[in-house]
Design a protein around this motif. Structure first.
Motif, short mmCIF file in Angstrom:
data_model
loop_
_atom_site.label_atom_id
_atom_site.label_comp_id
_atom_site.label_asym_id
_atom_site.label_seq_id
_atom_site.Cartn_x
_atom_site.Cartn_y
_atom_site.Cartn_z
N ARG A 159 10.56 13.05 27.68
CA ARG A 159 10.23 12.12 28.76
C ARG A 159 8.72 12.01 28.92
O ARG A 159 7.96 12.81 28.39
CB ARG A 159 10.85 12.62 30.08
CG ARG A 159 12.38 12.67 30.06
CD ARG A 159 12.96 11.29 30.29
NE ARG A 159 14.42 11.29 30.25
CZ ARG A 159 15.15 10.26 30.64
NH1 ARG A 159 14.58 9.17 31.12
NH2 ARG A 159 16.47 10.29 30.55
N ASP A 184 10.00 9.36 33.32
CA ASP A 184 10.74 8.21 32.81
C ASP A 184 10.81 8.30 31.29
O ASP A 184 10.25 9.21 30.68
CB ASP A 184 10.06 6.90 33.23
CG ASP A 184 10.10 6.67 34.73
OD1 ASP A 184 11.04 7.20 35.37
OD2 ASP A 184 9.20 5.99 35.24
N ASP A 185 11.49 7.32 30.67
CA ASP A 185 11.50 7.28 29.22
C ASP A 185 10.07 7.26 28.69
O ASP A 185 9.17 6.66 29.30
CB ASP A 185 12.23 6.04 28.73
CG ASP A 185 13.73 6.09 28.99
OD1 ASP A 185 14.25 7.21 29.20
OD2 ASP A 185 14.37 5.02 29.01
N ARG A 207 16.97 7.16 21.95
CA ARG A 207 17.07 8.61 21.76
C ARG A 207 17.53 8.95 20.34
O ARG A 207 17.26 10.03 19.85
CB ARG A 207 18.06 9.20 22.79
CG ARG A 207 17.55 9.11 24.22
CD ARG A 207 18.60 9.55 25.23
NE ARG A 207 18.96 10.95 25.09
CZ ARG A 207 18.29 11.96 25.63
NH1 ARG A 207 17.17 11.73 26.31
NH2 ARG A 207 18.71 13.19 25.49
#
Length: 382
Positions: free
Chosen positions: A269, A275-276, A283
């Protein structure tokens, strides 16, 4: 992430032209430490090591230790001698003197190989060199390789070395932290493992040697920052441990020509927001190699060993993955290329763990990354 050892960059010769010898008697720190299958003693072999980075073993029983700030020590019978003759080393943040590994035929050729950051206050590259030991000095110095993309100093050098059975070597190079997508550029050494001959040349059977779209040295790419690497003595597979961002620390099995995804694919993260990761698209993704295992909670992995021999028979074939932030070793049981069991060892006992290596006698050596760090040995309890 590593704590910076200095904010200065030393671009001149870092070591004095004398050998500094001190005595460091072995001392049992804790006896009969229990684990699931083995009991061991923890012995302090040498102290006074500031931010140690790597351990290497000479055939005669002497031990080499690097400090990131630019010192190379030879430890013998409780004596710690600083060797002179290193090249100019750029020390800033995570850069400095890094890995050290004797050549497998050291008895015949006397070579030790080491990695370091080379450059100045504006830009540095990870570099590979070799030299021989003559008394308290390094001689016959040869620089063999440097990364092809100078980058602002301080972050993600990678810099583990292993020798392969075919006589070549692998060296890890981090993504350098500045522009993570460079790890997906097959012409950029950043974020890759390179494969070289022992003279620093390109092997003629490297996976991309005939491609005009890839740097010929690259063996695999899409890596963030590999700081643990071993060759399994039975399978000859190459295993690595790799730093993710926040989370996403990985155990990977290396395939020639493989793309390991960073930063297009990551399990981690964003550091600040959780967040992403901003550059990530998924992923997992077809055409990119998935990790074998994700370290949760975060390990901040550095240093990797595989257990072999008679000293710890119940751990035979297990991987020992050191952790910086986690201040522990994870013992990993591997079956059919999957992690089927993990056990925590030495949690909080030695601080941040920078390197884990098995010596020829089977004992496990652990090097701490602390300003007042030390070299430790795990040996079977009576």
């Amino acid at each position: 992430m590593m704590k910076p050892s200095r904010s200065l960059l030393l671009a001149a010769a870092l070591l004095p032209a004398i050998g500094l010898s001190t005595t460091a008697s072995a001392e049992t720190v804790e006896a009969d430490i229990g684990s699931e299958y083995e009991s061991f003693n923890l012995v302090r072999v040498a102290d006074g090591i500031s931010h140690g980075w790597a351990v290497g073993f000479l055939p005669d029983g002497r031990v080499l230790v690097t400090e990131r700030a630019g010192a190379l020590y030879l430890i013998e019978n409780g004596n710690k001698t600083e060797l002179d003759g290193l090249p100019s080393i750029a020390v800033q943040g995570q850069g400095g003197l890094l890995d050290v590994v004797p050549h497998p035929d050291y008895d015949d050729n006397g070579w030790i190989y080491f990695t370091y950051s080379k450059g100045d206050s504006d830009s540095t590259v990870p570099a590979l060199a070799r030299a021989r030991i003559d008394g308290d000095s390094l001689v016959d110095m040869e620089e063999l390789f440097e990364s092809n993309t100078p980058t602002s100093p301080g972050r993600h050098y990678g810099s583990r070395i292993v020798f392969l059975e075919d006589g070549t070597l692998l060296m890890t190079i981090g993504d350098r932290g500045a522009e993570p997508p460079r790890a997906q550029d097959p012409m950029d050494h950043s974020g890759s493992i390179v494969r070289l001959t022992t003279d620093g040349d390109v092997p003629d059977n490297n996976p991309f040697v005939d491609s005009e779209e890839h740097a010929p040295e690259i063996f695999s790419y899409g890596h963030r920052n590999i700081q643990g690497m071993i060759v399994h003595p039975d399978s000859l597979q190459v295993w690595v441990t790799e730093h993710g961002p926040r989370g996403g620390d990985e155990l990977n099995l290396i395939e020639a020509g493989g793309n390991y995804g960073w930063p297009t694919v990551t399990l981690g993260r964003d550091y600040r927001t959780e967040d992403d990761f901003p550059d990530a698209e998924a992923r997992r993704m077809d055409g990119m190699v998935d990790p074998v295992f994700e370290f949760l909670p975060t390990l901040a992995p550095s240093g990797l060993a595989v257990v072999n021999g008679d000293a710890f028979p119940a751990w035979e074939g297990n991987l020992l993955a050191g952790g910086l932030r986690a201040q522990r070793i994870l013992r990993l049981t591997i079956e059919d290329n999957h992690v089927v069991h993990a056990e925590e060892l030495l949690h909080g006992k030695v601080g941040r763990i920078r390197d884990v290596r098995q010596a020829p006698d089977g004992h496990i050596y652990v090097l701490s990354d602390e300003s007042d760090g030390a070299l430790y040995r795990m040996e079977p309890a009576d």
